[in-house]
Design an enzyme around this catalytic site. Structure first.
Site, PDB file in Angstrom:
ATOM      1  N   HIS A 130      20.576  -1.281  65.417  1.00 45.71           N
ATOM      2  CA  HIS A 130      21.737  -0.514  64.945  1.00 45.71           C
ATOM      3  C   HIS A 130      22.233   0.519  65.947  1.00 45.71           C
ATOM      4  O   HIS A 130      23.241   1.175  65.717  1.00 45.71           O
ATOM      5  CB  HIS A 130      21.437   0.146  63.589  1.00 45.71           C
ATOM      6  CG  HIS A 130      20.499   1.309  63.618  1.00 45.71           C
ATOM      7  ND1 HIS A 130      20.945   2.609  63.580  1.00 45.71           N
ATOM      8  CD2 HIS A 130      19.147   1.376  63.670  1.00 45.71           C
ATOM      9  CE1 HIS A 130      19.895   3.422  63.592  1.00 45.71           C
ATOM     10  NE2 HIS A 130      18.795   2.704  63.646  1.00 45.71           N
TER      11      HIS A 130
ATOM     12  N   CYS B 262      19.998  20.214  62.271  1.00 40.72           N
ATOM     13  CA  CYS B 262      20.810  21.340  61.821  1.00 40.72           C
ATOM     14  C   CYS B 262      21.132  21.182  60.346  1.00 40.72           C
ATOM     15  O   CYS B 262      21.796  20.248  59.956  1.00 40.72           O
ATOM     16  CB  CYS B 262      22.101  21.331  62.637  1.00 40.72           C
ATOM     17  SG  CYS B 262      23.151  22.715  62.348  1.00 40.72           S
TER      18      CYS B 262
HETATM   19  N1  PLP Z   1      13.568   6.058  69.288  1.00 40.84           N
HETATM   20  C1  PLP Z   1      14.746   6.589  69.631  1.00 40.84           C
HETATM   21  C2  PLP Z   1      14.951   7.101  71.017  1.00 40.84           C
HETATM   22  C3  PLP Z   1      15.779   6.673  68.698  1.00 40.84           C
HETATM   23  O1  PLP Z   1      16.960   7.212  69.039  1.00 40.84           O
HETATM   24  C4  PLP Z   1      15.555   6.182  67.391  1.00 40.84           C
HETATM   25  C5  PLP Z   1      16.615   6.296  66.356  1.00 40.84           C
HETATM   26  O2  PLP Z   1      17.029   7.378  65.992  1.00 40.84           O
HETATM   27  C6  PLP Z   1      14.318   5.617  67.073  1.00 40.84           C
HETATM   28  C7  PLP Z   1      13.354   5.569  68.046  1.00 40.84           C
HETATM   29  C8  PLP Z   1      14.045   5.039  65.700  1.00 40.84           C
HETATM   30  O3  PLP Z   1      14.754   3.838  65.553  1.00 40.84           O
HETATM   31  P1  PLP Z   1      14.928   3.063  64.147  1.00 40.84           P
HETATM   32  O4  PLP Z   1      15.996   3.771  63.409  1.00 40.84           O
HETATM   33  O5  PLP Z   1      15.343   1.667  64.516  1.00 40.84           O
HETATM   34  O6  PLP Z   1      13.618   3.050  63.468  1.00 40.84           O
END
Ligand code: PLP
Length: 671
Positions: free
Chosen positions: A213, A338
């Site tokens: 996503h 926030c």
């Molecule tokens: N790692 C990073 C750098 C992210 O930006 C995110 C999402 O916010 C995640 C991990 C977690 O991903 P997911 O929403 O697919 O579990």
């Protein structure tokens, strides 16, 4: 203002039209279970296989494993579980594995949380240690070199989600190689897909989780790459799907959609390349600089993804910037966690050592590689419009009712400073400026060409004296306090005229409790600046019974109270589905938009065809009397998310208005 400009791609992205079509097809025409051996199942299996083959090519997975997960969090957990199970087995066999679980200080929380979780559940007893980053947000190689010999596992991200800082993975790999480290290495590649070149099998990386996503696939689909030979333990067992590596019937709609995104990545024509994205960033940055002179960028462009811009504007808290952007139909996010009431500074920016105000005032603007010139044009135009709205607005636009003084409130974390002002006369008096807001108040006074007649205190304490001195100095005045409460000597000496003149208004000193306290009564509107004292604490007769008390810190959660007013906990709520009927049956209801004037300027509010009146929460004090004078007329308060309107409704309710309502969910839901 009908089209949203979505600039929060690092949080999530819309779904690529081709991906949406592929998902629909996987649910309608090719809805089979890929484990079924009949033709419908085989068609689904073909989609699964094709997507995996594409993923292998796009990621350069070589002979490594490539499995589908629900997202990056699952991928991270699977990787950590796999590595820690292997550590446990190796230790049991007498191997030395190190005692540390290292992770970058700016990792997404999924990483340290997963390390702590499995370390506890598996009883591996390792110590979690964050590898600090430098001022550019990149891992400190000297510290890594020192700690790596003790590492059982190392987790670093390819690019940071808040700042876009790209890690120097080659340098990390060199350190591991030089030291002959056998630590398992996880690289969170979530923000890298589609933005950085990936040839995973050519690297030392053991585990690389991805999330659909973040790049135009739906939520709930992800991938995990595991290097050939790296240990693997399934997180989910059951029906044996994914060759027994991850059981559970596959998310075929998600996989088909991800396949369409991977196809677009492979064709090389759908998404913008690095140079095109960098040119787009340069345009957005230029617009931001024009709109907000003094803007500070929280990470260097040379070492960040071209699609992420993290910045702060002196004197403007993140919440206000978010409100402003949102009003202009631009969806950005705070660079920090926030909440409406309190902005917690970002741990990522704190780890980089950026000054506190920059960390707590950080805003993140991110776009995806599907952006085109028309989109960037529109974003730049809106940014400029926000700048214009900001420059013109805060104090001047919303003139006080005729013959009355303007009263502006400056608030942060339940502390309030007040400015009594008269634009025509060009004068103002500050009352109880909170230390954190002295700079902002000075900015506003300067921007509106006002002369500060006095900086008053209701309580003689050191913190207040410091803030008042800071305010005077910021305005180029003498920093010395005229007295412990800031009351100018010429007024005190003139007994016949014991009032401070602010344009058409008089501000009188009322006796406080003892010499270290005073209150100030404004003629019209009849407001008493009472500091920390609520009604019950006053001596008889000092405060007019009908006056509204303005505090320097929330009293029972409110900036305003009335002597003897009842305390209520909840504002009267109007749910969205009841709003239309309410407005139809209450033709006389006054709909009050309590967003700040610059927000209203950036994007006017239309509520089901009703005219709204913009009375910003920060200026509500000067309108309270007027609103309370018509107690039978229903008041419907509205704002962006329903937070500020709830505060306004509660305030009016407490002050005795019987028909003050808040619209739950705010305009975000009204549409
Ligand atoms: N790692 C990073 C750098 C992210 O930006 C995110 C999402 O916010 C995640 C991990 C977690 O991903 P997911 O929403 O697919 O579990």
């Amino acid at each position: 203002m009908n089209h949203d400009i979505y600039l929060d791609a690092n949080a999530t992205s819309p779904v690529l039209p081709e991906a949406l079509a592929a998902a629909v097809e996987a649910m309608q025409a090719n809805y089979g279970n890929p484990s079924s051996s009949h033709a419908t199942g085989l068609r689904a299996k073909a989609i699964l296989d094709a997507t995996r083959a594409r993923a292998r090519r796009v990621l350069g997975a070589g002979p490594g494993r490539l499995l589908f997960t629900s997202g990056a969090t699952e991928g991270i957990h699977t990787a950590v579980l796999s590595a820690l199970c292997a550590v446990r087995e190796r230790r049991a066999a007498g191997d030395v594995c190190g005692d540390l679980l290292l992770y970058g200080a700016t990792e997404h929380k999924a990483v340290p949380e997963s390390l702590a979780h499995w370390n506890r559940l598996l009883g591996t007893g390792l110590t979690l240690r964050a590898v600090p980053v430098d001022a550019d947000g990149r891992h400190r190689m000297d510290v890594l070199r020192e700690l790596a010999p003790r590492a059982a596992m190392l987790c670093t991200m390819a690019a940071n989600n808040e700042t876009g800082v790209v890690s120097d993975l080659d340098a990390i790999a060199r350190v591991l190689k030089d030291l002959g480290s056998r630590a398992y290495w996880l690289v969170d590649c979530v923000q890298a897909l589609g933005k950085l070149p990936l040839h995973l099998a050519d690297t030392r990386i053991d585990y690389a989780p991805f999330s659909g996503h973040k790049l135009y696939a739906p939520k709930g689909i992800g991938m995990l790459y595991v290097r050939d030979g790296a240990p693997y333990t399934p997180l989910i067992t059951g029906g044996g799907q994914e060759d027994g590596q991850r059981s559970g019937t596959e998310n075929m709609a998600g996989i088909a959609a991800l396949g369409a995104v991977l196809k677009a990545l492979e064709d090389g024509a759908t998404f913008r390349n690095h140079d095109q994205l960098a040119a787009m960033r340069a345009r957005v940055v230029h617009a931001l600089r024009e709109a907000f002179p003094g803007i500070v960028f929280n990470a260097r462009f040379e070492t960040t993804l071209p699609t992420t811009i993290n910045f702060a504007v002196p004197g403007l808290p993140a919440r206000e910037l978010l409100d402003l952007f949102d009003a202009a139909g631009m969806r950005v996010s705070a660079g920090s966690a926030c909440s409406a009431a309190k902005a917690a500074p970002s741990y990522v920016l704190e780890a980089m050592g950026v000054p506190d105000w920059q960390a707590s005032g950080a805003v993140r603007l991110s776009f995806g590689p599907l952006a085109d010139e028309a989109f960037i044009d529109a974003a730049c135009a809106r940014i400029r419009r926000c700048g214009q709205a900001m420059r013109g607005m805060p104090l001047a636009s919303n003139a006080a009712p005729a013959g009355q003084a303007g009263v502006a409130r400056f608030s942060s974390d339940g502390r309030h400073g007040w400015l009594v002002l008269d634009h025509e006369a060009g004068e103002c008096v500050a009352i109880d400026p909170p230390p954190a807001l002295a700079g902002r108040m000075a900015d506003a006074i300067r921007r509106h060409g006002l002369r500060l007649v006095a900086a008053l205190a209701t309580h003689a304490d050191a913190e207040g004296a410091e803030a008042r001195a800071a305010l005077r100095v910021a305005l180029g005045m003498d920093g010395a306090d005229p007295g412990p409460l800031g009351w100018p000597a010429h007024v005190a000496d003139d007994a016949a005229n014991d009032a401070l003149v602010v344009g058409r208004q008089r501000l009188r000193r009322l006796p406080g409790i003892g010499a270290d306290h005073a209150m100030y009564l404004l003629d019209a509107p009849r407001l008493v600046f009472a500091g920390d004292l609520a009604g019950h604490a006053f001596g008889a007769g000092a405060v007019p019974a009908d006056a509204i008390l303005c505090h320097r810190a929330d009293v029972d959660g409110a900036a305003w109270t009335r002597p003897g007013a009842a305390v209520m906990d909840e504002a009267r709520q109007l749910q969205q589905d009841a709003l239309e009927r309410f407005l139809r049956t209450h033709g006389d209801a006054l709909v009050v938009d309590v967003r700040e004037a610059f927000e209203a300027e950036a994007g006017a509010l239309h509520l089901l065809g009703r005219e709204t009146r913009n009375l910003p929460l920060s200026r509500l004090a000067e309108h309270l009397e007027h609103l309370l004078a018509a107690p039978q007329r229903p008041l419907v308060f509205i704002c962006r998310s329903g937070n500020r309107s709830a505060r306004a409704a509660l305030c009016l309710q407490r002050l005795g208005h019987p028909h003050a309502w808040t619209v739950v969910g705010g305009i975000a839901l009204v549409g």
